[in-house]
Scaffold this active site. Sequence first.
Site, PDB file in Angstrom:
ATOM      1  N   LYS A 256       0.852  -1.197   0.000  1.00 62.17           N
ATOM      2  CA  LYS A 256       0.000   0.000   0.000  1.00 62.17           C
ATOM      3  C   LYS A 256       0.888   1.247   0.000  1.00 62.17           C
ATOM      4  O   LYS A 256       1.704   1.437   0.893  1.00 62.17           O
ATOM      5  CB  LYS A 256      -0.901  -0.007   1.248  1.00 62.17           C
ATOM      6  CG  LYS A 256      -1.654   1.320   1.473  1.00 62.17           C
ATOM      7  CD  LYS A 256      -2.575   1.258   2.690  1.00 62.17           C
ATOM      8  CE  LYS A 256      -3.159   2.637   3.022  1.00 62.17           C
ATOM      9  NZ  LYS A 256      -4.030   2.626   4.217  1.00 62.17           N
ATOM     10  N   ASP A 261      -2.794  10.297   3.335  1.00 56.63           N
ATOM     11  CA  ASP A 261      -4.159   9.851   3.595  1.00 56.63           C
ATOM     12  C   ASP A 261      -4.856  10.842   4.519  1.00 56.63           C
ATOM     13  O   ASP A 261      -4.726  10.775   5.736  1.00 56.63           O
ATOM     14  CB  ASP A 261      -4.133   8.450   4.221  1.00 56.63           C
ATOM     15  CG  ASP A 261      -5.536   7.944   4.543  1.00 56.63           C
ATOM     16  OD1 ASP A 261      -6.515   8.537   4.033  1.00 56.63           O
ATOM     17  OD2 ASP A 261      -5.639   6.955   5.285  1.00 56.63           O
ATOM     18  N   LYS A 268     -10.194  12.698   8.308  1.00 53.55           N
ATOM     19  CA  LYS A 268      -9.604  12.363   9.610  1.00 53.55           C
ATOM     20  C   LYS A 268      -9.682  13.594  10.498  1.00 53.55           C
ATOM     21  O   LYS A 268      -9.326  14.682  10.059  1.00 53.55           O
ATOM     22  CB  LYS A 268      -8.137  11.953   9.422  1.00 53.55           C
ATOM     23  CG  LYS A 268      -7.977  10.584   8.774  1.00 53.55           C
ATOM     24  CD  LYS A 268      -6.536  10.147   8.772  1.00 53.55           C
ATOM     25  CE  LYS A 268      -6.366   8.793   8.094  1.00 53.55           C
ATOM     26  NZ  LYS A 268      -7.013   7.685   8.815  1.00 53.55           N
ATOM     27  N   GLU A 340      -9.459   3.563   2.346  1.00 55.91           N
ATOM     28  CA  GLU A 340      -9.003   3.679   0.958  1.00 55.91           C
ATOM     29  C   GLU A 340      -7.930   2.659   0.590  1.00 55.91           C
ATOM     30  O   GLU A 340      -7.822   2.259  -0.554  1.00 55.91           O
ATOM     31  CB  GLU A 340      -8.500   5.095   0.691  1.00 55.91           C
ATOM     32  CG  GLU A 340      -7.034   5.378   1.090  1.00 55.91           C
ATOM     33  CD  GLU A 340      -6.753   5.199   2.573  1.00 55.91           C
ATOM     34  OE1 GLU A 340      -7.699   5.333   3.360  1.00 55.91           O
ATOM     35  OE2 GLU A 340      -5.602   4.913   2.938  1.00 55.91           O
ATOM     36  N   ARG A 342      -7.553  -0.496   1.204  1.00 55.97           N
ATOM     37  CA  ARG A 342      -8.060  -1.769   0.678  1.00 55.97           C
ATOM     38  C   ARG A 342      -8.556  -1.624  -0.763  1.00 55.97           C
ATOM     39  O   ARG A 342      -8.553  -2.591  -1.522  1.00 55.97           O
ATOM     40  CB  ARG A 342      -9.151  -2.311   1.604  1.00 55.97           C
ATOM     41  CG  ARG A 342     -10.303  -1.365   1.815  1.00 55.97           C
ATOM     42  CD  ARG A 342     -11.107  -1.703   3.060  1.00 55.97           C
ATOM     43  NE  ARG A 342     -10.400  -1.337   4.297  1.00 55.97           N
ATOM     44  CZ  ARG A 342     -10.875  -1.545   5.515  1.00 55.97           C
ATOM     45  NH1 ARG A 342     -12.050  -2.137   5.693  1.00 55.97           N
ATOM     46  NH2 ARG A 342     -10.184  -1.194   6.577  1.00 55.97           N
TER      47      ARG A 342
HETATM   48  N1  BES Z   1      -4.037   4.660   6.896  1.00 64.14           N
HETATM   49  C1  BES Z   1      -5.091   4.371   7.760  1.00 64.14           C
HETATM   50  C2  BES Z   1      -4.721   3.411   8.880  1.00 64.14           C
HETATM   51  C3  BES Z   1      -3.745   3.925   9.897  1.00 64.14           C
HETATM   52  C4  BES Z   1      -4.207   4.475  11.068  1.00 64.14           C
HETATM   53  C5  BES Z   1      -2.395   3.782   9.720  1.00 64.14           C
HETATM   54  C6  BES Z   1      -3.321   4.916  12.026  1.00 64.14           C
HETATM   55  C7  BES Z   1      -1.493   4.223  10.674  1.00 64.14           C
HETATM   56  C8  BES Z   1      -1.956   4.775  11.840  1.00 64.14           C
HETATM   57  C9  BES Z   1      -6.258   3.757   6.984  1.00 64.14           C
HETATM   58  O1  BES Z   1      -6.393   4.144   5.676  1.00 64.14           O
HETATM   59  C10 BES Z   1      -7.503   4.161   7.687  1.00 64.14           C
HETATM   60  O2  BES Z   1      -7.810   5.314   7.674  1.00 64.14           O
HETATM   61  N2  BES Z   1      -8.188   3.217   8.283  1.00 64.14           N
HETATM   62  C11 BES Z   1      -9.402   3.474   8.936  1.00 64.14           C
HETATM   63  C12 BES Z   1     -10.383   2.530   8.344  1.00 64.14           C
HETATM   64  C13 BES Z   1     -11.814   2.773   8.709  1.00 64.14           C
HETATM   65  C14 BES Z   1     -12.305   4.090   8.230  1.00 64.14           C
HETATM   66  C15 BES Z   1     -12.675   1.679   8.149  1.00 64.14           C
HETATM   67  C16 BES Z   1      -9.166   3.247  10.425  1.00 64.14           C
HETATM   68  O3  BES Z   1      -8.362   2.386  10.788  1.00 64.14           O
HETATM   69  O4  BES Z   1      -9.744   3.966  11.230  1.00 64.14           O
HETATM   70 ZN    ZN Z   2      -4.696   4.810   4.742  1.00 64.13          ZN
HETATM   71 MN    MN Z   3      -7.563   5.915   5.492  1.00 60.28          MN
END
Ligand code: BES
Ligand code: ZN
Ligand code: MN
Length: 491
Positions: A256, A261, A268, A340, A342
Amino acid sequence: MYRTIRTGSPRKPAVLVGLPTGTSRLPKSLQQLDEAHGGRLNQARRSRMFNGKIGDLVIEGDDVVLVGLGDRESLDLDAIRRIGGRLVRHLHEADLHALDVQLDLTVPESVADADATGQSLAEGMGLANWRVDFFDGKATNRSAASGTLTLTSTCRDVRGGIRRGLILAESTNEARRISATPPNICIPSWVAQQARAAARRVGLQCKVISFAEAKRLGMGGLVNVGKGSAHKPCMIVLEHRPSRPRPGQHIALVGKTMTYDSGGYSLKISNTMKGMKYDMNGGAAVFGAMIALARLKVPVHTHAVLPCAENLVSGEAYRPDDIIKMYNGVTVEVTNTDAEGRLILGDALSWTCRKLKPTAIIDVATLTGGVVVGLGHFCAGMWCRDDDLRQRVETAAQSTGERVWHLPLWEEHRTFMRARHADIWNSGPSRNAHPIQGAAFLSYFVDEGLPWTHLDIAGVSAVEKQDDLHVVGPTGFGVRLLAEVVARSGA
Ligand code: BES
Ligand code: ZN
Ligand code: MN
């Protein structure tokens, strides 16, 4: 910090030996060396500064360096790596520039052979001798890296290990450099440029699937996630094609590579966005592993696939409620634009299956915050329904010290991802079993029966506290692990 650590044949290296805690007399294996150095080994051992604890260090004269190996029972490859890390930071202060590594004389064969001893020590030194200083400006108060440390050994196996250890550390540091490069510079086209340059340097093939091509190919995941940014997405493909590959082995590594992001419209909230430049650490790990495989001439045919995009908000960005069609024809209801990773991985995985036809796939991703909650920074989450591949990854992780922990992926988890108005959704309405949802989603894009492992490295790919091997910032987690898994494939 040294400017470089390298192997060579320095004229008058200091000899590096180690002793564990509770050593009341110099062991036989060191006596000859002690005589050759005028008794200074034993003198160092008797020093009040020396207890044998990991990191204990005595420099005697200008020709003897004694390090503590710690307790005999806890001595392992990881401990040797940490010794290397601590050592390198002290040696630079002591202005030492050449070492003859003789740790193998006191590290029991059952812990590590000469080769592994040299490799682990050099890995530790190379990893610890790194920092983010390439953005130091006019007002920096950091002194520039300086001098060279040259490593050698009178033992041939140790020398071979050192050479490999340094290459693995350098490859990891290359991943860390890409990762530490901020998102105003590190945009998808920049990553592609870095991949092309690295490929030329070490002898890999590199192809880049452009945004236009991705659209033509029907990569709905990659295209939709990336289209909201002015810096359009792409998919980078690297190939390591050894001249005499082991038959029947063709590994694909998928990483990935979100250069940033923001979460997209499912934005976020303020303080969770900071640090999302590291959302490309899966891709960086794969990138580093490919450099290592090429430089070490590992005889296994390997592909790397890096779906690369930036998740931003704009009039062109995708939204929650969009329904998109992925490369393999699976339709996805976007319930959350922050899930995103996935989506870009789904396209990369199914493209890899269809076009590359590998014998095994490993994907690496900073996929979920949930895995950080569940496992912290102690290990990566791992999903694998192929017992053989799972065992290979676990064995490799044990020797590289990049820990993984296996989590379930059952049919129920897959069903959980089914949506009402499209085949699946990218995130369930509740955050239950969150990291598993990610893995379950990805499983819709991997050919059934094909050995596949998913590694969620969100908790381990960067550290907020310095340790023996890492400064604050990216760790390069996965580089050595992936290289090790590939190197052992079919061996
Ligand atoms: N890139 C993030 C995951 C992440 C979170 C990596 C903290 C490193 C530190 C990923 O794209 C994400 O935002 N995941 C969400 C998914 C959810 C919205 C289904 C998450 O983990 O909250
Ligand atoms: Zn991400
Ligand atoms: Mn994300």
